[in-house]
Design an enzyme around this catalytic site. Sequence first.
Site, mmCIF file in Angstrom:
data_model
loop_
_atom_site.group_PDB
_atom_site.id
_atom_site.type_symbol
_atom_site.label_atom_id
_atom_site.label_comp_id
_atom_site.label_asym_id
_atom_site.label_seq_id
_atom_site.Cartn_x
_atom_site.Cartn_y
_atom_site.Cartn_z
ATOM 1 N N ASP A 48 1.232 -6.691 6.658
ATOM 2 C CA ASP A 48 0.710 -6.569 8.021
ATOM 3 C C ASP A 48 1.721 -5.800 8.864
ATOM 4 O O ASP A 48 2.932 -5.953 8.678
ATOM 5 C CB ASP A 48 0.457 -7.947 8.641
ATOM 6 C CG ASP A 48 -0.305 -7.848 9.954
ATOM 7 O OD1 ASP A 48 -1.533 -8.043 9.945
ATOM 8 O OD2 ASP A 48 0.324 -7.575 10.997
ATOM 9 N N CYS A 88 -12.574 -6.443 18.412
ATOM 10 C CA CYS A 88 -12.335 -7.739 19.033
ATOM 11 C C CYS A 88 -11.679 -7.601 20.404
ATOM 12 O O CYS A 88 -11.817 -8.476 21.257
ATOM 13 C CB CYS A 88 -11.453 -8.597 18.127
ATOM 14 S SG CYS A 88 -12.226 -9.024 16.551
ATOM 15 N N CYS A 121 -22.312 8.976 -3.986
ATOM 16 C CA CYS A 121 -21.015 8.365 -3.681
ATOM 17 C C CYS A 121 -19.897 9.107 -4.401
ATOM 18 O O CYS A 121 -19.904 9.261 -5.633
ATOM 19 C CB CYS A 121 -21.006 6.895 -4.090
ATOM 20 S SG CYS A 121 -19.428 6.077 -3.768
#
Length: 339
Positions: free
Chosen positions: A58, A184, A242
């Site tokens: 992260d 968000c 794809c």
Amino acid sequence: MDSDLSRYSRQILFEPIRESGQLRLSDSTALVVGAGALGTVVCSQLVRAGIGKLRLIDRDYVEMSNLQRQMLFDEEDVKHVLPKAVAAKNKLEKMNSQVVIEPIVGNISIENINDLIKDADVVLDGTDNFSTRYLLNDACFKYKIPFSYGGVVSSRGMTAFFIPGKTPCLRCITREGEGDGQTCDTVGVISPAVDMISSFQVTETLKYLTGNQLALRQTLKTIDVWHNRHYDMKLSNSDPECLVCWRNEFPALQKTAQNEETVLCGRDTVQIHRKSDIDLEQWENRLGQIADIKRTPFLLKAALQEGIHFVMFKDGRVLVQGTEDPVQARTLYDRYIGS
């Protein structure tokens, strides 16, 4: 029962898992990308369930606004401005000292994806943007590693478990640039939606790692917990157009695909160019509730926080002013603009 397995006794009693499945789980490695809302729930459940090794990456640090839904963090983490990967490791090791936790503070990219994914048995999505998800998707399908996709905004969420060679990939069911731009940080999010989607992600992961592949859900699941809506779209054949499934080209792994950010020397600014065009009026309305806005016929300026501004252009370019750090610029872009 082995004393090391006694902590999992209730899970071992579950017929589809039993002791053999638990042992398979303890020999498995999971890569979780993102230690935000989805990632913290995913990590907590995997560690409590007895995954052998958890690698977590992260790029962000803990802020007060995270605590409403990011279950591994608390006010002390905010006070000490801890990186999320480090704060998560501190909590996870207290839950289960048997699990090897490998925290990485940084941004997943084309430069490090090979090292991060090479020994993983499964990759779980805890990210907040589709550019990173496509990178994970392409790497997983190149190296034949299952990819547990999840995404949540507002009260809505989506999840699917992609297996190279057996299911279509993320690119087969979504298209780059098709996102509605909601994040968000612009429309909010409620914690129950996060918990539900991440629990679906982990459930499919447990099925796979414990040898219960026949029980895997063969759908893209969509839920809206506030409006009581649930949909399942069957994952059938791969899209014949794809690039990943049919041509093995893996566009996100090409270096040109990562050339989105440019540091503008001497201007304390990073330019990000992901979109082909930007509707300035639309973004004036979208960001107007959270930023000071000024729009001209040519650009939109949004003052988001002290020292940080966005300058958005019709041709899709966005200047993130107030930083020369591409990682911070990407974080701000993903938070407020998204895919």
